[in-house]
Motif scaffolding. Structure first.
Motif, PDB file in Angstrom:
ATOM      1  N   TYR A 282      62.487 -14.204 -11.203  1.00  0.00           N
ATOM      2  CA  TYR A 282      63.248 -14.440  -9.967  1.00  0.00           C
ATOM      3  C   TYR A 282      62.737 -15.657  -9.193  1.00  0.00           C
ATOM      4  CZ  TYR A 282      59.036 -12.026  -8.556  1.00  0.00           C
ATOM      5  OH  TYR A 282      57.714 -11.676  -8.430  1.00  0.00           O
ATOM      6  N   CYS A 283      61.605 -16.224  -9.600  1.00  0.00           N
ATOM      7  CA  CYS A 283      60.833 -17.068  -8.685  1.00  0.00           C
ATOM      8  C   CYS A 283      60.950 -18.567  -8.972  1.00  0.00           C
ATOM      9  CB  CYS A 283      59.373 -16.651  -8.750  1.00  0.00           C
ATOM     10  SG  CYS A 283      58.353 -17.499  -7.536  1.00  0.00           S
TER      11      CYS A 283
ATOM     12  N   GLN B 136      56.004  -5.901  -6.198  1.00  0.00           N
ATOM     13  CA  GLN B 136      57.414  -6.301  -6.384  1.00  0.00           C
ATOM     14  C   GLN B 136      58.352  -5.140  -6.675  1.00  0.00           C
ATOM     15  OE1 GLN B 136      57.550  -9.113  -5.275  1.00  0.00           O
ATOM     16  NE2 GLN B 136      55.888 -10.409  -5.998  1.00  0.00           N
TER      17      GLN B 136
ATOM     18  N   CYS C   6      51.681 -22.631 -10.495  1.00  0.00           N
ATOM     19  CA  CYS C   6      51.767 -21.275 -11.032  1.00  0.00           C
ATOM     20  C   CYS C   6      52.375 -21.329 -12.427  1.00  0.00           C
ATOM     21  CB  CYS C   6      52.637 -20.399 -10.131  1.00  0.00           C
ATOM     22  SG  CYS C   6      52.733 -18.702 -10.745  1.00  0.00           S
TER      23      CYS C   6
ATOM     24  N   GLN D  38      48.749 -19.678  -5.583  1.00  0.00           N
ATOM     25  CA  GLN D  38      49.888 -18.777  -5.826  1.00  0.00           C
ATOM     26  C   GLN D  38      49.450 -17.596  -6.665  1.00  0.00           C
ATOM     27  OE1 GLN D  38      52.520 -18.629  -4.376  1.00  0.00           O
ATOM     28  NE2 GLN D  38      52.711 -20.658  -3.473  1.00  0.00           N
TER      29      GLN D  38
ATOM     30  N   LYS E   3      53.089 -18.339 -14.068  1.00  0.00           N
ATOM     31  CA  LYS E   3      53.527 -16.978 -14.366  1.00  0.00           C
ATOM     32  C   LYS E   3      55.020 -16.861 -14.654  1.00  0.00           C
ATOM     33  CE  LYS E   3      50.125 -13.957 -14.393  1.00  0.00           C
ATOM     34  NZ  LYS E   3      49.231 -14.854 -15.152  1.00  0.00           N
ATOM     35  N   PHE E   4      55.824 -17.707 -14.078  1.00  0.00           N
ATOM     36  CA  PHE E   4      57.270 -17.684 -14.323  1.00  0.00           C
ATOM     37  C   PHE E   4      57.888 -16.290 -14.201  1.00  0.00           C
ATOM     38  CE2 PHE E   4      56.094 -21.716 -16.290  1.00  0.00           C
ATOM     39  CZ  PHE E   4      57.100 -22.551 -15.822  1.00  0.00           C
ATOM     40  N   CYS E   5      57.616 -15.588 -13.110  1.00  0.00           N
ATOM     41  CA  CYS E   5      58.350 -14.354 -12.834  1.00  0.00           C
ATOM     42  C   CYS E   5      59.827 -14.758 -12.787  1.00  0.00           C
ATOM     43  CB  CYS E   5      57.911 -13.758 -11.505  1.00  0.00           C
ATOM     44  SG  CYS E   5      56.129 -13.448 -11.459  1.00  0.00           S
TER      45      CYS E   5
ATOM     46  N   ARG F  70      56.766  -9.443 -14.847  1.00  0.00           N
ATOM     47  CA  ARG F  70      55.504  -9.351 -14.096  1.00  0.00           C
ATOM     48  C   ARG F  70      54.318  -9.068 -15.031  1.00  0.00           C
ATOM     49  NH1 ARG F  70      54.527 -11.387  -9.238  1.00  0.00           N
ATOM     50  NH2 ARG F  70      53.150  -9.678  -8.691  1.00  0.00           N
TER      51      ARG F  70
ATOM     52  N   VAL G  73      58.847 -20.848  -7.588  1.00  0.00           N
ATOM     53  CA  VAL G  73      57.572 -21.544  -7.339  1.00  0.00           C
ATOM     54  C   VAL G  73      57.020 -22.312  -8.558  1.00  0.00           C
ATOM     55  CG1 VAL G  73      55.147 -21.225  -6.686  1.00  0.00           C
ATOM     56  CG2 VAL G  73      56.951 -20.095  -5.384  1.00  0.00           C
ATOM     57  N   PRO G  74      57.051 -21.744  -9.786  1.00  0.00           N
ATOM     58  CA  PRO G  74      56.502 -22.514 -10.919  1.00  0.00           C
ATOM     59  C   PRO G  74      57.211 -23.858 -11.117  1.00  0.00           C
ATOM     60  CG  PRO G  74      56.779 -20.226 -11.526  1.00  0.00           C
ATOM     61  CD  PRO G  74      57.456 -20.400 -10.183  1.00  0.00           C
TER      62      PRO G  74
ATOM     63  N   HIS H 271      47.611 -11.887  -8.217  1.00  0.00           N
ATOM     64  CA  HIS H 271      48.564 -11.311  -9.169  1.00  0.00           C
ATOM     65  C   HIS H 271      47.858 -10.161  -9.887  1.00  0.00           C
ATOM     66  CE1 HIS H 271      51.263 -10.744 -12.489  1.00  0.00           C
ATOM     67  NE2 HIS H 271      52.103 -11.616 -11.964  1.00  0.00           N
TER      68      HIS H 271
HETATM   69 FE1  SF4 Z   1      54.099 -17.266  -9.593  1.00  0.00          FE
HETATM   70 FE2  SF4 Z   1      54.031 -15.484  -7.635  1.00  0.00          FE
HETATM   71 FE3  SF4 Z   1      56.294 -16.695  -8.199  1.00  0.00          FE
HETATM   72 FE4  SF4 Z   1      55.346 -14.915  -9.895  1.00  0.00          FE
HETATM   73  S1  SF4 Z   1      56.027 -14.511  -7.776  1.00  0.00           S
HETATM   74  S2  SF4 Z   1      56.124 -16.931 -10.444  1.00  0.00           S
HETATM   75  S3  SF4 Z   1      53.143 -15.242  -9.695  1.00  0.00           S
HETATM   76  S4  SF4 Z   1      54.434 -17.652  -7.432  1.00  0.00           S
END
Ligand code: SF4
Ligand code: SAH
Ligand code: F3S
Length: 528
Positions: free
Chosen positions: A245-246, A347, A239, A283, A241-243, A359, A248-249, A320
């Motif tokens: 709070y997240c 969100q 991913c 993702q 996107k680097f939201c 976002r 995952v990236p 997304h």
């Molecule tokens: Fe990526 Fe989803 Fe996390 Fe945003 S919320 S950074 S889109 S995985």
């Protein structure tokens, strides 16, 4: 990296060799460094580090090319290694992790291992972990506590930690210091190295740490052990996107799409094997294809091609809102096997909060997207994810989330209290909302979610829905359980022979979490 020819057996060891900079190695002794592997002695145990996670490297999105490799094979000396042995994988987290577990099961079975659910029978136990919120991590550390006793009883047991938590520096550090009985730590980018790491752990009796900070190549021919009538198919990894709070990236690396021909071939093969439902995974599936340099082929194009394959139901997750384009909406409007259920995480309902979450859409843009989807996709069912108590979220801003929920009328939502994640920008934001207030907001939101779930179920009363029969209900063997196209759970009386088939069911009862009904006609004949 230049476009050199790699193969899947290559060890991508880190540039960093001095791991003492990264970890709390005050009482560790460096014993040896050779072939890109460093061995330390910590608290009476040797730890061999081939590669270790680095937040700094995980943040970077370099220009290194990602190759697609087709040459995976279990090393010769590991092909019979699992004869007479059992494996157990405990999976936490999202469908991406569930599917990674299917790959690891495939690898184990190619080595001759058999699966068990019994910890006492297992020769290898892997924890495939999730880092998304603190409570996900707490569960894993709790389980490690239990496994310590088992390991003391059974010293030959091989214990591994993999998945998203392994990509975190702090977690790897904590395991090395506090849980030295763990034998293997590997990450999300080097799952295919499992056979080699197992061998090292068995023969060297050292803890083996191999976590690549940079995303790996796409390896196409890994084995996958699927069960049941529903299958997952990765269409992309990572991913970008680097939201704020997240995590995952950082744990999953940069966005990499699988080549269309590879995805289509896998879906066709699953159709041939008789799978009734396929969920495409990523993702951020709407970013599919953006990384192709040689072809213009987007998620809408992929869906349009998959629509023509003979599988009764195609789902996808997660969307997304930012990249959800008109072409995709038009393709989804064609219906057929593309189900009208869209999971579209919002969100928050307040533009200011969305901005701080990074976002990249406003409340109005989200509502406009929903309007377009509803106009193009008849009977669209929308579900979402919502975070409450993001740092600085005011009472009024939270009210905007409630009003947006009412306005869209989602059928269901996964709701979460914000959980700070080390290394993410939001973790450094000032948070002046008390935990008590966050819990109260979650409670209010959940009341609204339940209200809408019940209303949406009640709208189905007396209608006839198409149901894919999944099995017997957990509580009553005379009752079958299945899912509607919009993924709602429904119970009805029927014969076990219907499992795996489509039936038409008239809805007779509608509750918040479940529908009940009666079969009204013969199973729909499928051409598979
Ligand atoms: Fe990526 Fe989803 Fe996390 Fe945003 S919320 S950074 S889109 S995985
Ligand atoms: N890729 C998906 C989401 C994956 S994570 C997407 O972008 O929609 C699943 C959900 O967990 C997210 O949608 C978000 O609602 C929630 N989540 C992610 N990080 C979180 C955090 N730090 N605290 C609380 N919830 C979080
Ligand atoms: Fe968890 Fe990793 Fe999925 S953090 S939600 S398992 S991508």
């Amino acid at each position: 990296m230049s476009h050199e020819n790699r193969n899947t057996s290559d060890l991508k060891s880190d540039k960093v060799k001095d791991y003492s900079k990264y970890f709390d190695f005050s009482d560790a002794k460096l014993i040896s460094q050779e072939d890109g592997k460093s061995t330390y002695r910590i608290k009476g145990r040797n730890i061999q580090i081939n590669a270790a996670p680095s937040y700094r490297d995980e943040k970077q999105r370099g220009k290194e090319d990602v190759q697609v490799l087709y040459d995976f094979a279990i090393p010769d000396d590991m092909q019979e290694f699992g004869q007479g042995k059992y494996y157990l994988i405990a999976t936490y987290g999202c469908q991406m992790n569930e599917h990674d577990t299917e790959v690891m099961r495939g690898l184990f079975e190619q080595m001759g291992y058999r699966s068990t659910e019994d910890k006492h029978v297992a020769d290898v136990i892997l924890l495939n972990t999730c880092a998304i919120r603190e409570n996900a991590e707490d569960k894993v550390f709790g389980e490690l506590g239990h496994l310590k006793a088992l390991k003391a009883e059974k010293p030959d047991l091989v214990l591994g930690v993999c998945g998203c938590m392994s990509q975190e520096e702090a977690v790897v550090n904590r395991i090395m210091q506090k849980h030295p009985f763990v034998d293997i730590i590997f990450g999300t980018h080097n799952i295919h190295r499992l056979p080699v790491l197992l061998k090292d752990a068995y023969f060297n009796k050292e803890m083996v740490v191999e976590v690549w900070s940079k995303e790996g190549d796409i390896i196409e021919n890994l084995p996958k052990k699927r069960e049941g009538i529903r299958a997952w198919v990765n269409i992309m990894y990572g991913c970008d996107k680097f939201c704020t709070y997240c995590i995952v990236p950082y744990t999953r690396g940069k966005e990499r799409s699988r080549r269309p021909q590879d995805v289509l071939a896998e879906v066709r093969e699953l159709a041939r094997q008789g799978f009734q439902e396929i969920t495409l995974l990523g993702q951020n599936v709407n970013a599919y294809g953006k990384d192709f340099e040689d072809i213009a082929y987007t998620f809408g194009d992929l869906m349009d091609d998959i629509r023509k394959i003979d599988v009764p139901r195609i789902r996808f997750t997660t969307s997304h809102p930012r990249d959800f384009d008109d072409h995709l909406i038009e393709v989804l409007g064609k219906g057929g096997n593309l189900v009208e259920h869209i999971h579209l995480p919002v969100q928050a309902g307040n533009t200011e909060v969305l901005k701080r979450m990074s976002r990249k859409y406003s409340r109005e843009q989200y509502l406009e997207l929903v309007r377009k989807i509803k106009a193009a996709v008849p009977n669209a069912v929308l579900t979402t994810d919502i975070i409450v108590g993001f740092p600085g979220e005011t009472a009024e801003q939270f009210e905007d989330t409630l009003s947006l929920y009412d306005e869209v009328g989602f059928d269901f939502a996964f709701t979460f209290i914000y959980s700070p994640r080390e290394g993410t920008p939001a973790a450094d934001m000032e948070d002046n909302v008390s935990m008590e207030e966050k819990k109260h907001r979650l409670y209010r939101l959940n009341e609204l979610v339940n209200k809408h779930s019940k209303l949406s179920n009640e709208r189905l009363l007396n209608t006839v829905v198409e149901v894919l029969v999944e099995g017997e209900s957990r509580t009553n063997a005379d009752v079958l359980a299945g899912r509607t196209r919009s993924n709602k759970l429904i119970h009805f009386t029927g014969d076990k022979s219907l499992v795996g088939k489509m039936v038409n069911v008239q809805v007779t009862h509608a509750q918040t979490w479940i529908l009940k009904g009666e079969i009204v006609a013969q199973p729909i004949q499928l051409s598979i």
